[in-house]
Every structure is written in C-alpha cells, then in structure tokens.
Design a protein around this motif. Sequence first.
Motif, mmCIF file in Angstrom:
data_model
loop_
_atom_site.group_PDB
_atom_site.id
_atom_site.type_symbol
_atom_site.label_atom_id
_atom_site.label_comp_id
_atom_site.label_asym_id
_atom_site.label_seq_id
_atom_site.Cartn_x
_atom_site.Cartn_y
_atom_site.Cartn_z
ATOM 1 N N ASP A 9 74.878 7.655 -23.418
ATOM 2 C CA ASP A 9 75.506 7.144 -24.636
ATOM 3 C C ASP A 9 74.882 5.811 -25.034
ATOM 4 N N GLN A 10 74.625 4.954 -24.044
ATOM 5 C CA GLN A 10 73.993 3.666 -24.324
ATOM 6 C C GLN A 10 72.572 3.877 -24.839
ATOM 7 N N GLU A 11 71.859 4.831 -24.252
ATOM 8 C CA GLU A 11 70.501 5.151 -24.682
ATOM 9 C C GLU A 11 70.507 5.627 -26.137
ATOM 10 N N ILE A 12 71.463 6.457 -26.481
ATOM 11 C CA ILE A 12 71.595 6.955 -27.850
ATOM 12 C C ILE A 12 71.893 5.800 -28.795
ATOM 13 N N ALA A 13 72.799 4.922 -28.410
ATOM 14 C CA ALA A 13 73.150 3.787 -29.255
ATOM 15 C C ALA A 13 71.934 2.888 -29.485
ATOM 16 N N THR A 14 71.154 2.667 -28.448
ATOM 17 C CA THR A 14 69.949 1.841 -28.573
ATOM 18 C C THR A 14 68.953 2.487 -29.520
ATOM 19 N N LEU A 15 68.738 3.779 -29.382
ATOM 20 C CA LEU A 15 67.797 4.480 -30.243
ATOM 21 C C LEU A 15 68.277 4.520 -31.685
ATOM 22 N N GLN A 16 69.568 4.678 -31.887
ATOM 23 C CA GLN A 16 70.096 4.673 -33.244
ATOM 24 C C GLN A 16 69.912 3.298 -33.887
ATOM 25 N N GLU A 17 70.094 2.243 -33.091
ATOM 26 C CA GLU A 17 69.872 0.887 -33.600
ATOM 27 C C GLU A 17 68.402 0.689 -33.962
ATOM 28 N N VAL A 49 59.614 2.879 -30.655
ATOM 29 C CA VAL A 49 60.484 4.061 -30.702
ATOM 30 C C VAL A 49 59.783 5.235 -30.022
ATOM 31 N N ILE A 50 58.511 5.437 -30.340
ATOM 32 C CA ILE A 50 57.760 6.541 -29.745
ATOM 33 C C ILE A 50 57.668 6.364 -28.230
ATOM 34 N N LYS A 51 57.380 5.155 -27.770
ATOM 35 C CA LYS A 51 57.301 4.887 -26.322
ATOM 36 C C LYS A 51 58.633 5.185 -25.648
ATOM 37 N N THR A 52 59.722 4.854 -26.327
ATOM 38 C CA THR A 52 61.054 5.121 -25.775
ATOM 39 C C THR A 52 61.245 6.613 -25.550
ATOM 40 N N TYR A 53 60.865 7.410 -26.532
ATOM 41 C CA TYR A 53 60.997 8.863 -26.387
ATOM 42 C C TYR A 53 60.056 9.405 -25.317
ATOM 43 N N GLU A 54 58.893 8.817 -25.185
ATOM 44 C CA GLU A 54 57.946 9.252 -24.150
ATOM 45 C C GLU A 54 58.530 9.027 -22.756
ATOM 46 N N LYS A 55 59.338 7.975 -22.601
ATOM 47 C CA LYS A 55 59.912 7.622 -21.297
ATOM 48 C C LYS A 55 61.196 8.375 -20.980
ATOM 49 N N MET A 56 61.848 8.915 -21.989
ATOM 50 C CA MET A 56 63.143 9.575 -21.792
ATOM 51 C C MET A 56 62.989 10.898 -21.054
ATOM 52 N N LYS A 57 64.083 11.304 -20.450
ATOM 53 C CA LYS A 57 64.132 12.648 -19.882
ATOM 54 C C LYS A 57 64.104 13.630 -21.050
ATOM 55 N N PRO A 58 63.398 14.749 -20.907
ATOM 56 C CA PRO A 58 63.285 15.717 -22.010
ATOM 57 C C PRO A 58 64.639 16.193 -22.546
ATOM 58 N N GLN A 59 65.607 16.398 -21.673
ATOM 59 C CA GLN A 59 66.918 16.880 -22.124
ATOM 60 C C GLN A 59 67.596 15.845 -23.011
ATOM 61 N N SER A 60 67.511 14.586 -22.632
ATOM 62 C CA SER A 60 68.121 13.522 -23.438
ATOM 63 C C SER A 60 67.444 13.420 -24.797
ATOM 64 N N ALA A 61 66.130 13.423 -24.797
ATOM 65 C CA ALA A 61 65.387 13.333 -26.053
ATOM 66 C C ALA A 61 65.702 14.534 -26.939
ATOM 67 N N ALA A 62 65.768 15.716 -26.351
ATOM 68 C CA ALA A 62 66.077 16.930 -27.114
ATOM 69 C C ALA A 62 67.456 16.831 -27.755
ATOM 70 N N ASN A 63 68.422 16.343 -27.012
ATOM 71 C CA ASN A 63 69.778 16.198 -27.553
ATOM 72 C C ASN A 63 69.809 15.240 -28.732
ATOM 73 N N ILE A 64 69.120 14.129 -28.610
ATOM 74 C CA ILE A 64 69.120 13.133 -29.681
ATOM 75 C C ILE A 64 68.381 13.661 -30.906
ATOM 76 N N LEU A 65 67.189 14.196 -30.706
ATOM 77 C CA LEU A 65 66.398 14.691 -31.830
ATOM 78 C C LEU A 65 67.106 15.822 -32.565
ATOM 79 N N ALA A 66 67.800 16.664 -31.831
ATOM 80 C CA ALA A 66 68.511 17.782 -32.450
ATOM 81 C C ALA A 66 69.663 17.302 -33.330
ATOM 82 N N GLN A 67 70.181 16.092 -33.063
ATOM 83 C CA GLN A 67 71.315 15.569 -33.822
ATOM 84 C C GLN A 67 70.909 14.660 -34.981
ATOM 85 N N MET A 68 69.689 14.128 -34.963
ATOM 86 C CA MET A 68 69.305 13.181 -36.015
ATOM 87 C C MET A 68 68.795 13.917 -37.241
#
Length: 107
Positions: A9-17, A49-68
């Motif tokens: 949730d914190q990761e999502i909030a950071t990325l949304q910011e 932003v791109i570096k952040t996604y590169e470092k994320m776990k694929p499942q987390s990144a997939a969840n966020i990208l699917a919602q944005m």
Amino acid sequence: MQSELEKKDQEIATLQEEKENFENTQVEPGNENVNANDQNETDTQWNEVIKTYEKMKPQSAANILAQMDETTALNIMTDLKEDTLARILEKMPVEKAANFTAKLANQ
C-alpha cells in the motif's frame, strides 16, 4: 501477510505521488515555453518512475499498472526493459495483459 500488504500500500501511494508529480510537470498544449531545466527535471522524474517499476516485484507492478489509467500504464510499459515487461505481463489478468500487449504492438 498484513505487513506485506501495508508495504505494498505504501509502495502504491509513493508511485501515485510520483505519477501526480510527473503529470503536474507536463507541458500543456500550446504552452511550449518550458526551459531546458524543466524538461531535464521531467526526464529525471520519469526515469525514476521507470527505475521504481524495474525494482518492483512483478506481481506488485502488474497490480498497479492494471489499476492506473491506460495511457500512463502504456507509457511506463514502453520504457521498461523487455524482460521486466514480460514478467509483469505474465502476472496480470489475461484480459489486461492481452489488451496491453495489443496496444504495445501497435505503437
């Protein structure tokens, strides 16, 4: 599990910011009076932003990208490394992955 969920949730909030900050620095059509420093700052923010996604776990990144929103998600996916993108797409729901793949192929 709860700790992991709070972390995500914190990761999502950071990325949304970061996304909001990025969107706030975009040039409005007809207002091309942006100096080189502003453009460099925007490029740096986008690269972060791109570096952040590169470092994320694929499942987390997939969840966020699917919602944005689709446009932002596609822009991010376009700049990801091929292997990172593949790992993210395989973690998405099939319909979303197929939709994004088709749109990425047509860019």
